[in-house]
Each structure stands twice: as C-alpha cells, then as structure tokens.
Design a protein around this motif. Structure first.
Motif, PDB file in Angstrom:
ATOM      1  N   GLY C  51     -98.177 -33.428  38.908  1.00 46.75           N
ATOM      2  CA  GLY C  51     -98.317 -34.180  37.654  1.00 46.75           C
ATOM      3  C   GLY C  51     -97.925 -35.646  37.799  1.00 46.75           C
ATOM      4  N   ASP C  52     -97.981 -36.358  36.674  1.00 52.89           N
ATOM      5  CA  ASP C  52     -97.643 -37.782  36.653  1.00 52.89           C
ATOM      6  C   ASP C  52     -96.131 -37.976  36.728  1.00 52.89           C
ATOM      7  N   ASN C  53     -95.714 -38.979  37.470  1.00 54.53           N
ATOM      8  CA  ASN C  53     -94.310 -39.396  37.519  1.00 54.53           C
ATOM      9  C   ASN C  53     -93.398 -38.307  38.107  1.00 54.53           C
ATOM     10  N   VAL C  54     -93.867 -37.675  39.159  1.00 58.74           N
ATOM     11  CA  VAL C  54     -93.088 -36.626  39.842  1.00 58.74           C
ATOM     12  C   VAL C  54     -92.330 -37.244  41.014  1.00 58.74           C
ATOM     13  N   PHE C  55     -91.101 -36.771  41.234  1.00 59.64           N
ATOM     14  CA  PHE C  55     -90.282 -37.240  42.351  1.00 59.64           C
ATOM     15  C   PHE C  55     -89.891 -36.069  43.251  1.00 59.64           C
ATOM     16  N   LEU C  56     -90.099 -36.224  44.540  1.00 61.29           N
ATOM     17  CA  LEU C  56     -89.659 -35.218  45.516  1.00 61.29           C
ATOM     18  C   LEU C  56     -88.616 -35.854  46.431  1.00 61.29           C
ATOM     19  N   ASN C  57     -87.445 -35.228  46.512  1.00 59.31           N
ATOM     20  CA  ASN C  57     -86.388 -35.757  47.368  1.00 59.31           C
ATOM     21  C   ASN C  57     -86.593 -35.303  48.827  1.00 59.31           C
ATOM     22  N   ASN C  58     -85.755 -35.761  49.730  1.00 57.84           N
ATOM     23  CA  ASN C  58     -85.894 -35.477  51.161  1.00 57.84           C
ATOM     24  C   ASN C  58     -86.114 -33.989  51.453  1.00 57.84           C
ATOM     25  N   GLY C  59     -87.020 -33.692  52.360  1.00 61.52           N
ATOM     26  CA  GLY C  59     -87.147 -32.341  52.896  1.00 61.52           C
ATOM     27  C   GLY C  59     -87.857 -31.333  52.010  1.00 61.52           C
ATOM     28  N   VAL C  60     -88.454 -31.778  50.916  1.00 61.32           N
ATOM     29  CA  VAL C  60     -89.195 -30.829  50.079  1.00 61.32           C
ATOM     30  C   VAL C  60     -90.436 -30.354  50.818  1.00 61.32           C
TER      31      VAL C  60
END
Lengths: 157, 157, 157
Positions: C51-60
């Motif tokens: 989706g819009d404006n999604v954030f994935l942090n390290n190692g996802v």
C-alpha cells in the motif's frame, strides 16, 4: 590442515561470507548446495559438514568451534542460527577470558527448520523432522523422529 | 553538534551502516570495537555510547532517539536489536503522525546477550549478566546482577 | 504476465533484493515506499501488493506463492518475515518433493508490526493494529481491531 571443499558449484545469493580460523578448520559441502542472501559460516578450529541438496534461506549463520553437520535434503529457514559452543560465564572475572564449552551439533536428513530457530551446542536432530518457527533448542532431540506443528503447540500449553 | 568519534580503529565486517540524523545525534566508541557483518546503528537526535572492547555479532542493530549505552567488555549475539523508543499508538489517527515515547537504555559491563534478544526502551541491564537467546526485555533489570540460564527457564514455567 | 510497478520512486536502503519467478508473479507498490537495508521480496507465481506510505525496517522478507498484501500507512519492524505458504511435509518421502500449502496473507491499514514477528499463511490482520515483538502468527486475526501490548502480555500468562 584447512580445507574448503565443494564437490559441485553451489548456487549462492549475495553476501555469502565464509571464515576459516585456525589450522584445523574445515567446511565441507557433500553435493548440491543452494542458499539465498546474507549467509555466514565460520569454523574456528571447527568442522562444518553440509550434506547433499541442502538449502539455506536468507540470514542463516553456522558457527562452529567443534563440529556441526547437516544431513542430505534438509532446508533451513530464514535467520536460523546454529552454534556448537557457548561462552563459559562465571560470576567472577571477564567472560571473554573464560573460553568456551563445546559439543557437536548433528542435524539429520530431510529436516525442515522454520525461521528464527536457534540451535545450541549438543543438539542432535533426527531424520524427517519439522521444527516450528522460532524455537530455541538446547536439549537432545535424538529420539524424536517426527513432530507435527500441532503436537508442538499442544506441548506448549 | 554531530560527533562520530572512534578512539582506535574498529575491526568491522561487511555492511556496517551508521546513520546520524538531526544535529544533536552522537555515536561514540570508547575504545576497541569489533563487529561482524550487517551492523546497523542509527542515532536520530539520539546518543549511542559503546564501551571499550565491545563485540557485536552479525545483524545487530541499535536505534536511538534518546540514549543507548553499552558497557566495557560486553558482547551482543546475532540479531540483537536495541531500541530506546516506541511509537505512540492511539486508536484514533495514523500511527506515524503520533510521535514516539522515549527512555534511555543502559547495558552494563561484561554482559553477554544471546541471539535474537530484543531490548526495548527504558531497559537497564546490570553488570556481569547473561541473557538467554530470544528474550524480549521490556522492564528494568537494574537489580539483577547475574542470571543463569536455568534460572530463566525456571521462571518461565 | 510479470509486472513490477512502482508509482513513485521508493527510498530504499542497501541490499534490496527482489525476485520474480514464474510468469504470473507480480509485485506492486501503490504509492510512497520506504525501507532500510537487507530487504528481500520474492514472488514465485505469487502476488505482493504494498500500500501507500509503507515502511519496512532492516531485514524484512516477504515470500509469496499466492498473495500477500499490506495496507496503507503500515510499518514493519526489523526481521519481520511473511510467508503465504508452508511446505507439505508428510512422514514418507522427501519434503522438497511434496510441494506447498498456500493461503493469502492480508495486512490492513495503519498496522505496526514489531521486530522478529513471523506471519504464516492464511493470516489476516485488521486495521490500526499493534503487534508485539517476536510473535508467531498462525491464525486469523480478522476480528481483532486493536491490541495493546498489555493485553497481549495478559493473554500469555
């Protein structure tokens, strides 16, 4: 004597880091080997043996000071960590000066290990075995031949 | 004022990523520093202080918006994650517009933290302390000086 | 037909690995997308929708053989793993010859997922939901709209 023997060409992802420390260290691949990214293997006066047709998913690390073997046709999920040593850790004095306790790790054939499983020294895993995601293994699983996810969940209650 | 001070040359692995965001961010290494691969440190108006002779294993990340300090001679296992902030998360409205709750994290000298431990805001860890693999720490451990793995396992029952 | 559609330029860290395997695989970004390092996405005859404006942090990592969708304004913590398939694993015969069980994974809008959470096939997560660090999700969360950390901890006792 150091050996890093690969019978056939492995298919490996990015950031495959292998370290051999000490003159008796050895990492051996029995046959076909596949892995994704960020795999780390270190043998520090240790012995790592990877069976035929083994798959390691992203972020697997294998750290041996004694002996770690993985059987044929086994697959390790993301971030699985295997250590055959622990720090000795007595109350008095600094940990890093106290050395290590070591015991071999043995994983059988046709084993599937879920993501985030951590396997510590002395763990023996049989053949045709499924391990739930995120388990911490500290004891012998020699006698267990097959565990369904349901059974593991039941034990946890 | 931003500072990124290293007293002596650290021995670092591949993919060592450091980010300093905001003018008050600081990352300080007190002395000898060793790490393996895929280390990530970010200070966002935060302060990270790493004591002398500290070791970080593969995949450790330290994310500070307030203050995180690690004492001398401590070792962090693979994938240990340390955060000194949580998102504020109220039912109404979007999380990412609600800011953060922050509290300092303090880890003492001669501490060994096992793989996959996650340390959240406000956690204080004493000196000469062994932490089991995979624990989630959300409360103060200030008064605990030494925990054997057996004791942790007994508490879990 | 393969598609890898990005409406606007994503801001991504180092080691962003995307694999599309099979002619029906598709990875779609609805809008703004941010991630840190060591992100891995694979669609093997699967469908990933971010989706819009999604954030994935390290190692996802996100691994789809069926369908995985993440809603708008959601954030995934470090090392979150999402799979919409499991190996079929019967006692007789080799695991890797037995294929997969598949079921879609759906994550709603404004969801925050803590570090080390593993999400397995068939999991549906609602809207405005906070997930504790390190949980293993194997069942439907469709009806749960909001969980405080305290509530999760109470359930565990």
């Amino acid at each position: 004597m150091r050996k890093y023997k690969v019978k056939r060409l492995p298919l490996v992802g990015k950031m495959f880091v292998v370290e051999l420390i000490g003159k008796d260290s050895k990492i051996n691949f029995e046959g076909k080997f596949y892995c994704r990214n960020n795999i780390y293997m270190v043998a520090e006066n240790g012995n790592i043996n990877i069976g035929d047709n083994v798959f390691l998913n992203n972020g697997v690390s294998i750290c041996s000071m004694k002996s770690i073997s993985i059987g044929n046709n086994s697959a390790l999920g993301e971030n699985v960590k295997i250590y055959d040593q622990d720090h000795v850790f007595n109350k008095s004095g600094l940990m890093y000066k106290q050395g290590y306790k070591k015991a071999p790790v043995v994983i059988g054939n046709n084993v599937w290990i879920g993501s985030n499983v951590v396997i510590l020294k002395g763990v023996h895993i049989g053949t045709t075995l499924l391990l739930l995601q995120g388990q911490l293994l500290q004891k012998m699983l020699k006698t267990i031949r097959f565990i369904l996810i349901k059974e593991i969940l039941r034990r946890k209650k």
